[in-house]
Every structure is written in C-alpha cells, then in structure tokens.
Design a protein around this motif. Sequence first.
Motif, PDB file in Angstrom:
ATOM      1  N   VAL A 101      29.289  51.646  68.455  1.00  0.00           N
ATOM      2  CA  VAL A 101      28.673  51.634  67.771  1.00  0.00           C
ATOM      3  C   VAL A 101      29.509  52.157  66.213  1.00  0.00           C
ATOM      4  O   VAL A 101      29.573  51.926  64.836  1.00  0.00           O
ATOM      5  N   ARG A 102      29.385  53.372  66.205  1.00  0.00           N
ATOM      6  CA  ARG A 102      30.525  54.057  65.333  1.00  0.00           C
ATOM      7  C   ARG A 102      31.901  52.926  64.956  1.00  0.00           C
ATOM      8  O   ARG A 102      31.638  52.840  63.764  1.00  0.00           O
ATOM      9  N   LEU A 103      32.191  52.723  66.090  1.00  0.00           N
ATOM     10  CA  LEU A 103      33.819  51.555  65.920  1.00  0.00           C
ATOM     11  C   LEU A 103      33.533  51.136  65.116  1.00  0.00           C
ATOM     12  O   LEU A 103      33.998  50.512  63.985  1.00  0.00           O
ATOM     13  N   LEU A 104      31.969  50.615  65.371  1.00  0.00           N
ATOM     14  CA  LEU A 104      31.302  49.416  64.171  1.00  0.00           C
ATOM     15  C   LEU A 104      31.912  49.440  63.061  1.00  0.00           C
ATOM     16  O   LEU A 104      32.624  48.872  61.933  1.00  0.00           O
ATOM     17  N   PHE A 105      31.062  50.464  62.853  1.00  0.00           N
ATOM     18  CA  PHE A 105      31.298  51.214  61.097  1.00  0.00           C
ATOM     19  C   PHE A 105      32.364  50.974  60.976  1.00  0.00           C
ATOM     20  O   PHE A 105      32.352  50.815  59.369  1.00  0.00           O
ATOM     21  N   GLU A 106      33.378  51.637  61.368  1.00  0.00           N
ATOM     22  CA  GLU A 106      34.750  51.582  60.988  1.00  0.00           C
ATOM     23  C   GLU A 106      35.754  50.967  60.741  1.00  0.00           C
ATOM     24  O   GLU A 106      36.174  50.809  59.593  1.00  0.00           O
ATOM     25  N   GLU A 107      35.003  49.476  61.244  1.00  0.00           N
ATOM     26  CA  GLU A 107      35.279  48.761  61.550  1.00  0.00           C
ATOM     27  C   GLU A 107      35.122  47.751  60.027  1.00  0.00           C
ATOM     28  O   GLU A 107      35.756  47.384  59.024  1.00  0.00           O
ATOM     29  N   ALA A 108      33.866  47.861  59.625  1.00  0.00           N
ATOM     30  CA  ALA A 108      34.113  47.682  58.110  1.00  0.00           C
ATOM     31  C   ALA A 108      33.545  48.537  57.569  1.00  0.00           C
ATOM     32  O   ALA A 108      34.377  47.586  56.399  1.00  0.00           O
ATOM     33  N   ILE A 109      34.184  49.742  57.490  1.00  0.00           N
ATOM     34  CA  ILE A 109      34.854  49.934  55.885  1.00  0.00           C
ATOM     35  C   ILE A 109      35.720  50.113  55.624  1.00  0.00           C
ATOM     36  O   ILE A 109      36.248  50.012  55.201  1.00  0.00           O
ATOM     37  N   ALA A 110      37.206  49.661  57.279  1.00  0.00           N
ATOM     38  CA  ALA A 110      37.854  49.788  56.568  1.00  0.00           C
ATOM     39  C   ALA A 110      38.532  48.841  55.946  1.00  0.00           C
ATOM     40  O   ALA A 110      39.527  47.700  55.027  1.00  0.00           O
ATOM     41  N   ALA A 111      37.522  47.202  56.403  1.00  0.00           N
ATOM     42  CA  ALA A 111      37.816  46.016  56.054  1.00  0.00           C
ATOM     43  C   ALA A 111      37.530  45.808  54.442  1.00  0.00           C
ATOM     44  O   ALA A 111      37.767  45.233  53.845  1.00  0.00           O
ATOM     45  N   ALA A 112      36.102  46.539  54.287  1.00  0.00           N
ATOM     46  CA  ALA A 112      36.099  47.337  52.710  1.00  0.00           C
ATOM     47  C   ALA A 112      36.891  47.496  51.608  1.00  0.00           C
ATOM     48  O   ALA A 112      37.245  47.033  50.734  1.00  0.00           O
ATOM     49  N   GLU A 113      37.654  49.149  52.971  1.00  0.00           N
ATOM     50  CA  GLU A 113      38.536  49.511  52.422  1.00  0.00           C
ATOM     51  C   GLU A 113      40.093  48.373  51.320  1.00  0.00           C
ATOM     52  O   GLU A 113      40.546  48.344  50.202  1.00  0.00           O
ATOM     53  N   LEU A 114      40.297  48.134  52.657  1.00  0.00           N
ATOM     54  CA  LEU A 114      41.554  47.003  52.813  1.00  0.00           C
ATOM     55  C   LEU A 114      41.407  45.636  51.613  1.00  0.00           C
ATOM     56  O   LEU A 114      41.865  45.495  50.583  1.00  0.00           O
ATOM     57  N   CYS A 115      40.200  45.050  51.958  1.00  0.00           N
ATOM     58  CA  CYS A 115      39.690  43.988  50.640  1.00  0.00           C
ATOM     59  C   CYS A 115      39.794  44.904  49.324  1.00  0.00           C
ATOM     60  O   CYS A 115      40.018  43.931  48.324  1.00  0.00           O
ATOM     61  N   CYS A 175      35.471  59.081  52.638  1.00  0.00           N
ATOM     62  CA  CYS A 175      33.889  59.532  52.833  1.00  0.00           C
ATOM     63  C   CYS A 175      33.391  58.632  53.263  1.00  0.00           C
ATOM     64  O   CYS A 175      32.298  59.667  54.012  1.00  0.00           O
ATOM     65  N   ALA A 176      32.942  57.567  53.320  1.00  0.00           N
ATOM     66  CA  ALA A 176      31.782  57.090  54.037  1.00  0.00           C
ATOM     67  C   ALA A 176      32.447  56.925  56.060  1.00  0.00           C
ATOM     68  O   ALA A 176      31.402  57.479  56.621  1.00  0.00           O
ATOM     69  N   ARG A 177      33.953  57.235  55.800  1.00  0.00           N
ATOM     70  CA  ARG A 177      35.245  56.435  57.677  1.00  0.00           C
ATOM     71  C   ARG A 177      33.946  58.521  58.179  1.00  0.00           C
ATOM     72  O   ARG A 177      33.631  58.886  59.328  1.00  0.00           O
ATOM     73  N   ARG A 178      33.848  59.182  56.895  1.00  0.00           N
ATOM     74  CA  ARG A 178      33.558  61.250  57.415  1.00  0.00           C
ATOM     75  C   ARG A 178      32.138  60.784  57.836  1.00  0.00           C
ATOM     76  O   ARG A 178      31.832  61.643  58.495  1.00  0.00           O
ATOM     77  N   LEU A 179      31.418  60.125  57.099  1.00  0.00           N
ATOM     78  CA  LEU A 179      29.652  60.616  57.145  1.00  0.00           C
ATOM     79  C   LEU A 179      29.793  59.441  59.004  1.00  0.00           C
ATOM     80  O   LEU A 179      28.869  60.132  59.503  1.00  0.00           O
ATOM     81  N   VAL A 180      29.960  58.775  58.679  1.00  0.00           N
ATOM     82  CA  VAL A 180      29.864  58.037  60.227  1.00  0.00           C
ATOM     83  C   VAL A 180      30.385  58.655  61.184  1.00  0.00           C
ATOM     84  O   VAL A 180      29.475  58.458  62.333  1.00  0.00           O
ATOM     85  N   ILE A 183      42.313  51.751  43.082  1.00  0.00           N
ATOM     86  CA  ILE A 183      42.937  52.165  44.118  1.00  0.00           C
ATOM     87  C   ILE A 183      42.151  53.295  44.652  1.00  0.00           C
ATOM     88  O   ILE A 183      41.696  52.905  45.956  1.00  0.00           O
ATOM     89  N   LEU A 184      42.736  54.631  44.004  1.00  0.00           N
ATOM     90  CA  LEU A 184      42.472  56.002  45.241  1.00  0.00           C
ATOM     91  C   LEU A 184      40.566  56.249  45.161  1.00  0.00           C
ATOM     92  O   LEU A 184      39.916  56.567  45.607  1.00  0.00           O
ATOM     93  N   LEU A 185      39.960  55.572  43.529  1.00  0.00           N
ATOM     94  CA  LEU A 185      38.671  55.603  44.223  1.00  0.00           C
ATOM     95  C   LEU A 185      37.826  55.243  45.040  1.00  0.00           C
ATOM     96  O   LEU A 185      37.410  55.482  46.227  1.00  0.00           O
ATOM     97  N   THR A 186      38.649  53.859  45.573  1.00  0.00           N
ATOM     98  CA  THR A 186      37.947  52.557  46.834  1.00  0.00           C
ATOM     99  C   THR A 186      38.559  53.301  48.436  1.00  0.00           C
ATOM    100  O   THR A 186      37.447  53.487  48.419  1.00  0.00           O
ATOM    101  N   SER A 187      39.750  54.458  48.323  1.00  0.00           N
ATOM    102  CA  SER A 187      40.400  55.050  49.072  1.00  0.00           C
ATOM    103  C   SER A 187      39.465  55.995  49.558  1.00  0.00           C
ATOM    104  O   SER A 187      39.079  56.478  50.373  1.00  0.00           O
ATOM    105  N   LEU A 188      38.781  56.615  48.117  1.00  0.00           N
ATOM    106  CA  LEU A 188      38.381  57.750  48.707  1.00  0.00           C
ATOM    107  C   LEU A 188      37.001  57.781  48.973  1.00  0.00           C
ATOM    108  O   LEU A 188      36.531  58.054  49.950  1.00  0.00           O
ATOM    109  N   LEU A 189      36.643  56.252  48.801  1.00  0.00           N
ATOM    110  CA  LEU A 189      34.638  56.502  48.561  1.00  0.00           C
ATOM    111  C   LEU A 189      34.863  55.829  50.458  1.00  0.00           C
ATOM    112  O   LEU A 189      34.249  56.003  51.680  1.00  0.00           O
ATOM    113  N   ALA A 190      36.048  54.821  51.069  1.00  0.00           N
ATOM    114  CA  ALA A 190      36.332  55.351  52.562  1.00  0.00           C
ATOM    115  C   ALA A 190      36.292  55.729  53.284  1.00  0.00           C
ATOM    116  O   ALA A 190      35.896  55.533  54.055  1.00  0.00           O
TER     117      ALA A 190
END
Length: 293
Positions: A59-73, A45-50, A36-43
Amino acid sequence: MSKNNNIIVVLIFVVAWFFNINKVTFAPLVVSTLFILLTSLLAHCARRLVQKSINEPFVRLLFEEAIAAAELCGCCFELIVVADNFGVGTYAIFLFALTIWWSLNWGDATACPYTHIEDVIEGKGDIRKAFLKTWAELLGGLLVFKYVQTYWALEISETHKDKAFEECRADLQVPVIYGAVVEGVATCLCRLASKSLGDLNPRFATAIDSFIGTSLVVAAFDYSGGYFNPVLATSLKAGCEGHTLLEHAVVYWIGACAGSILSVYMYKIPAIQRYVRGTTAVNGDSIWADKED
C-alpha cells in the motif's frame, strides 16, 4: 564523492549557467525553476509522510508510485515551458539534473508502467500488482495537472501567459508507426543501458544513466517528443490536437512497452552477457566502482 556532493556539484553548475543567461530571459526561467523546486519539495514531503504513516509495504508503494508520477508529470509540464521558451539545450540540462534527483529519491517507485511488465516477465511480480501500480501512477499523473494549471493561471511570468487554459498540441511529428518505432527503440536502448549499469555498477552510474536517457530524449524530441514513459505521455499529451487517443496509445503505450519487453530478452543474449561480464574484468584506470585504479 558522496551522492549528496554529486547533487551539489550539479546544482552549482546549473546556477552558474543561469547567471550567464541574458537578464531579460533570466526572470521567467527563475519562475520555472522555482515551480520545479516547489513541486519536488512537495513530493519529497508527501513521500516522507507516507513512509511514516503507512506500514503495509505494498500500500505504501502504491502511494509512492502515485507521488512519483505526480512529481514527474508536474515537473515535465513545466519543462515543456522551458523547452518552448529557452530551447532544447536548456530543457536537457533541467532533465539531466531532475533525473538524477528522482533516481536518488524515489526508492522502489518508478512512475513507469513497463517496469512492472518487466517484473512480471522476469518472475519478480504478478499481473495484479502491476495493474495496481499502473493505476496509481496514472492517478497521480492525471490529477497533478490541476495543481500545474493553478500555478500557470497566476501568470507570474510572460511564459505562463494564457498557458493554463490553452489547447494543447501533440508532439508527434511523424506517422504513427514511425513514432511507435522511435519510442520503442529509444525505450529499449534506455532499458538496456539501465540494466547494464545496474550490473556493472560503475562510479557515477546515476549520472551516466541520466546522461544516456537525456540524450535519447533530445534525439527523439522532434519526432515523437521523446517520452519513453506511457504515464508521462498520457498526462501531458493524451487528448491533445494532432492525434487520436488510439494513435496516442499505439505510439506511447504499445511502442514504449514493446521496447521495454524487447530489452528484457535482448539483455539475455549471450553476446551482451559476455560483454557485461567481460567489462568488469578489464584492468587499468576506469570508472568502474569495483576496480582498483
């Protein structure tokens, strides 16, 4: 107390609680926690990169939504393991802490389709953008399973043994219509609480909102599973044995979205508005942020 200090207090509580667990169960729980910690950390980092690389806000918000959903799930896939092996109480503690983390780190992303429907109803968004955000969330939520499956296939702990390729089962334990009502009513209550806390702005609003949401999830756990989010339910349970895709859609999409829409209109009821406005005028010791104790 700052938001960071609040997070530290929660983490200290969780760590202290861990060390009171029987040593036999401690190691598998650590494996789940690390995932869970690894998943949150990767998300994170991905959020900061975006945020650094994409300038166009939508467009940035769309990527952030995808990242948030991936982290949540991704985290909730592992929370299923936690609930199955360590009980609903342990699951609730993890969910409470994670909900606070997500609230503080997701920014404008919600990873939840019905929040965009609410925006359309209230004139804060349009249908096209709501559809695109939902599409991005579904994409993130569905694609993350391959990542989860790869981790489970390593079988680092006994709780992951044969987990990567096992047949999943639906969490719906009641007739479809009852499940839709449970998801709808609980979603409505969650949204009413969030809207009220947003207007009242009490101290510890994030923790209060997380506690309410977690409590409702636990209450619905043995009935519908307590997802209150169509994307989360679809990522974790669509196509699982125990209900058809149509039944899944009725419970987790129509039920939850109906509850969310109902909350928009219920929150405008004069009695509720009088209560919200009147609460901020009460004197004395309180948790309200805009008051002098």
